[in-house]
Design a protein around this motif. Sequence first.
Motif, short mmCIF file in Angstrom:
data_model
loop_
_atom_site.label_atom_id
_atom_site.label_comp_id
_atom_site.label_asym_id
_atom_site.label_seq_id
_atom_site.Cartn_x
_atom_site.Cartn_y
_atom_site.Cartn_z
N SER A 135 0.74 -0.76 0.46
CA SER A 135 -0.05 -0.26 0.47
C SER A 135 0.88 1.31 -0.16
CB SER A 135 -0.89 0.21 1.49
OG SER A 135 -0.32 -0.25 2.69
N LYS A 136 2.18 1.00 -0.16
CA LYS A 136 2.88 2.01 -0.24
C LYS A 136 2.45 3.30 -1.53
CE LYS A 136 6.66 0.45 2.28
NZ LYS A 136 8.61 0.00 2.16
N MET A 137 2.34 2.98 -1.75
CA MET A 137 1.78 4.06 -2.78
C MET A 137 0.76 4.51 -2.63
SD MET A 137 0.03 1.18 -3.84
CE MET A 137 1.59 0.43 -5.20
N ILE A 138 -0.46 4.03 -1.71
CA ILE A 138 -1.53 5.03 -1.49
C ILE A 138 -0.97 5.67 -0.09
CG2 ILE A 138 -4.07 4.90 -0.33
CD1 ILE A 138 -3.81 1.52 -1.06
N GLN A 139 0.22 5.62 0.69
CA GLN A 139 0.86 6.28 1.68
C GLN A 139 1.42 7.39 0.97
OE1 GLN A 139 2.83 2.72 2.81
NE2 GLN A 139 2.25 2.49 5.33
N ALA A 156 -3.26 11.63 7.34
CA ALA A 156 -3.92 12.17 5.47
C ALA A 156 -4.01 10.96 5.14
CB ALA A 156 -2.86 13.47 5.26
N VAL A 157 -2.79 10.27 5.29
CA VAL A 157 -2.64 8.41 5.32
C VAL A 157 -4.08 8.07 5.31
CG1 VAL A 157 -1.61 6.77 4.93
CG2 VAL A 157 -0.07 8.35 5.08
N LEU A 158 -4.40 7.93 6.33
CA LEU A 158 -5.73 7.66 6.55
C LEU A 158 -7.00 7.96 5.77
CD1 LEU A 158 -7.46 5.04 7.97
CD2 LEU A 158 -7.90 6.77 9.80
#
Length: 340
Positions: free
Chosen positions: A54-58, A169-171
């Motif tokens: 999920s790093k591209m989402i973070q 912001a990530v969530l």
Amino acid sequence: MPQPDDTAEILVELHRGPFAESQHRGHAVVVDHAGTILGAWGDPSKIILPRSSSKMIQALPLIESGAADHFGLSQAQLALSCASHNGAKVHTDMVAAWLDHLGLQEADLRCGPQMPDDRAAREDLIKCDCAPDQGHNNCSGKHSGFLTLNKHLGGGSEYIEADHPVQKAVLEAFEDVTGETSAGYGIDGCSAPNFACSLLGLGRAMARYAGANPNGAAREAAMAKLHRAMATHPILVAGEGRACTDLMAAMGGRVAVKTGAEAVFVAIIPEKKIGIALKIEDGGTRASEAMITQLLIGAGVLDAASPVAKRLTHGPITNRRDVETGFIRPVASVRDWRLS
């Protein structure tokens, strides 16, 4: 003790001679940009921790906030922000330069030190009797992105706390692109919270990336930038000999793929506007690599005859005398799947 998941399917087998010696069970889903399931194995509603997949989402808030533009981040740095890298010199040098540009130091990272997986880097540390630092951590690129966002927001130093503006912001981004309210989080190996979602939600998010318009609204444009950065700089996302790097290189920058700890794997396929997400129940990386490779072949974006495809889906297993004793391969239901 955890009980076996009855909804998981046998997805990958290890053969020795005429025997299927070991089996890996798991879940997988292929989703299009409209959210339609195009292929499924096991239970797509399975709640998982996506870990580093999920790093591209973070990394979305890094771009959406304006921080990436404000600090002049390059496409290569955006790729590194999505990386689980080997700690090779190319990775650690970029992290060091990035922190210096921010006016920060290695001590400002919160990911913890890690012995690099890159052989040359590891041997250099051993030869000089030196300890690894946080720049060697496979998540130091992601954390450099967090620090960039944090400096832009003016937040406190503990950017890994779940109630910190960076992680809030990530969530928000995570719940939006997965289309779900997260069931909670676990603390990742790099000390940042890792938010849970269903496998379908993760696949849905990857499909959104695949269909993202680079000239669209802020979130769409950010998604397009990130998957292009990953596919353009595969060596920065992982490293030499790694499945992520080798698969992306074999597909010539057309597809972004990313592994996560405990045998999670995702793919973003823009030309088909589809996303793939999978999880192997026992955490076996060899099985997740075989599975994602076979699904990329079935999606029509990876040549089954390419060296990396053959290595990961039918790689010979040899003993200490280099005698071939068996092979690993996905099961027939996976091998036969084709994107219609």
